[in-house]
Motif scaffolding. Structure first.
Motif, PDB file in Angstrom:
ATOM      1  N   GLY A  31       0.787  -1.223   0.000  1.00  0.00           N
ATOM      2  CA  GLY A  31       0.000   0.000   0.000  1.00  0.00           C
ATOM      3  C   GLY A  31       0.817   1.269   0.000  1.00  0.00           C
ATOM      4  N   ASP A  32       2.134   1.176   0.270  1.00  0.00           N
ATOM      5  CA  ASP A  32       2.964   2.381   0.249  1.00  0.00           C
ATOM      6  C   ASP A  32       3.063   2.930  -1.172  1.00  0.00           C
ATOM      7  N   ALA A  33       2.959   4.245  -1.282  1.00  0.00           N
ATOM      8  CA  ALA A  33       2.971   4.883  -2.601  1.00  0.00           C
ATOM      9  C   ALA A  33       4.392   5.138  -3.075  1.00  0.00           C
ATOM     10  N   LEU A  34       4.610   4.906  -4.362  1.00  0.00           N
ATOM     11  CA  LEU A  34       5.871   5.295  -4.985  1.00  0.00           C
ATOM     12  C   LEU A  34       5.719   6.724  -5.494  1.00  0.00           C
ATOM     13  N   PRO A  35       6.812   7.457  -5.645  1.00  0.00           N
ATOM     14  CA  PRO A  35       6.718   8.836  -6.144  1.00  0.00           C
ATOM     15  C   PRO A  35       6.140   8.858  -7.554  1.00  0.00           C
TER      16      PRO A  35
END
Length: 439
Positions: A31-35
């Motif tokens: 769930g962590d967003a990439l730039p």
């Protein structure tokens, strides 16, 4: 900043490897967003196209997913980070793991030796006696057994069958809710899943038809002991599904009959319907030993050739020592007696829990196998509520795609005398959450 995301690199390959390492190491979690592509490109001083290529490769390998305006995020079960179930808290009765009751597992045989004498394992990958035994095993249930092969467990077999047929981006029709390890496997392979809802008789024909129309190139299903819902094909449902599949002769149909000997239900197999491309996979881990990573498959000749051709290029064969151990247990009367007792016990335990829940107004599903599926509104509330009462059950989120919420209860180790207690605690848990459940 790029360093915040532990991302580095000046080439698409380097950037992708950096993200993959961060996921594998836990710096980036599900769930962590990439730039955004342009921002990362500026920070790394590379072109946006280089970052876009890296992200595309990560998507292909199942490490990340793209959610439209939501951007690119780490996948729920990234292919480089094993999603394991949470540890069972101390003092709780484990009904979440999907494991058989150890009391019904036979003791492993003493070290066995395969037939002696010079031979080529690659030219004779299957022990003839075990191959003969396997043919009889399939034949007893009416499954065509002219072409059979072995693999290193059911998931290994399914993965190899799919890799010989499909390419990343292709779609597979999957049961919903379905076996979470299979769902994770397809994501890791870069395949798309099309959810096909299930009921007490297994896959729904209307939804399977929709999945085929949407482009599914393979179907993976369970004819009985469906995990986690517990459904099993009736003769009528089998015929309906076969009729749908006959309209798509190029689609590979894989039946995962993982609990064949302890399902507590007769087999009504799609493989008897004259399909062009098919395979039925069976394993013994649920009733002969969880460490016996062996599976057998009956299939059409084309599927057999493709599977064995790929196996030949990788591991070559399944260990003859392992094959000999499986054969020993299959032919051991005391082991087979334990298997028969397990099937009866699991059916009684499953039926007892469903009955006790029904008496308290709680709908549950478990027509076969070792699991019971209970629809709920709030999985976390139920899991945590039962935890405070000494029970550990599995939240349904990891089994679902589009299906409604629920929890899975593995009844293998739940004696019939304990069913009423669990059902009462379940009812109390739902009562405490009546605002959430709309009571």
């Amino acid at each position: 900043m790029a360093t915040q995301y532990s991302i580095s690199g000046t080439t698409a390959k380097g950037i992708a490897a950096s993200v993959e390492a961060a996921v594998a190491g836990g710096d980036l979690g599900p769930g962590d967003a990439l730039p955004p592509v342009r921002r990362l490109a500026e920070e790394l001083r590379v072109s946006p196209g280089t970052v876009a290529t890296a992200y595309k490769e990560l998507r292909r390998r199942g490490v990340v997913v793209t959610r439209g305006r939501g951007g690119t995020v780490v996948a729920a079960a990234p292919a480089v980070a094993s999603r394991r179930p949470p540890k069972v808290p101390a003092g709780l009765r484990d009904l979440a793991g999907g494991h058989p009751d150890a009391a019904f597992l036979p003791d492993p045989p003493a070290l066995v030796a395969p037939p002696s004498g010079p031979r080529s394992h690659r030219s004779t990958p299957r022990l003839p006696r075990l191959e003969e035994r396997v043919r009889a095993w399939f034949d007893a249930d009416g499954v065509p057994c002219e072409s059979v092969t072995f693999a290193h467990g059911a998931l290994d077999c399914v993965a190899r069958l799919l890799t010989t047929e499909l390419r990343p981006g292709d779609a597979v029709a999957m049961e919903d809710p379905g076996y979470h390890h299979l769902l994770d496997l397809l994501q890791a392979m870069g395949l798309r899943t099309i959810a096909v809802g299930v009921d007490d008789e297994g896959m729904r024909p209307d939804l399977l038809r929709d999945a085929l129309r949407a482009g599914a190139r393979a179907v993976v299903c369970s004819p009985r002991a469906q995990n986690p819902y517990g459904g099993c094909f009736s003769p009528a449902r089998r015929d309906e599904l076969v009729e749908v599949l006959r309209q798509a002769p190029d689609v590979l149909v894989i039946e995962n009959d993982h609990a064949a000997e302890i399902a507590g239900a007769e087999l009504n197999s799609l493989t008897t319907g004259g399909l062009a491309r098919w395979a039925q996979v069976r394993t013994v881990t649920k009733y002969l030993g969880t460490d016996l990573r062996w599976a057998a498959a009956a299939c059409d000749p084309v599927t057999l050739a493709r599977h064995d051709g790929r196996l030949l290029l990788t591991s070559g064969w399944v260990s003859h020592l392992l094959q000999a151990a499986v054969l020993t247990l299959m032919d051991d009367p005391s082991a087979q007696l334990l298997v028969a007792r397990a099937e009866v016990a699991y059916e009684r335990r499953r039926t007892a829990l469903v009955k006790e829940l029904a008496e308290r107004g709680i709908v549950a599903h478990g027509a076969s196998g070792m699991n019971v599926w209970v629809p709920v509104r709030d999985e976390s509330a139920v899991v945590n509520g039962l935890r405070t009462r000494g029970w550990w059950v599995a939240a349904g989120a990891r089994f679902r795609m589009a299906a409604a919420p629920g929890v899975r209860v593995t009844v293998a180790g739940l004696g019939t005398s304990r069913a009423a207690g669990l059902a009462s605690d379940f009812a109390d848990t739902l009562g405490e959450s009546e605002a959430t459940y709309g009571g």
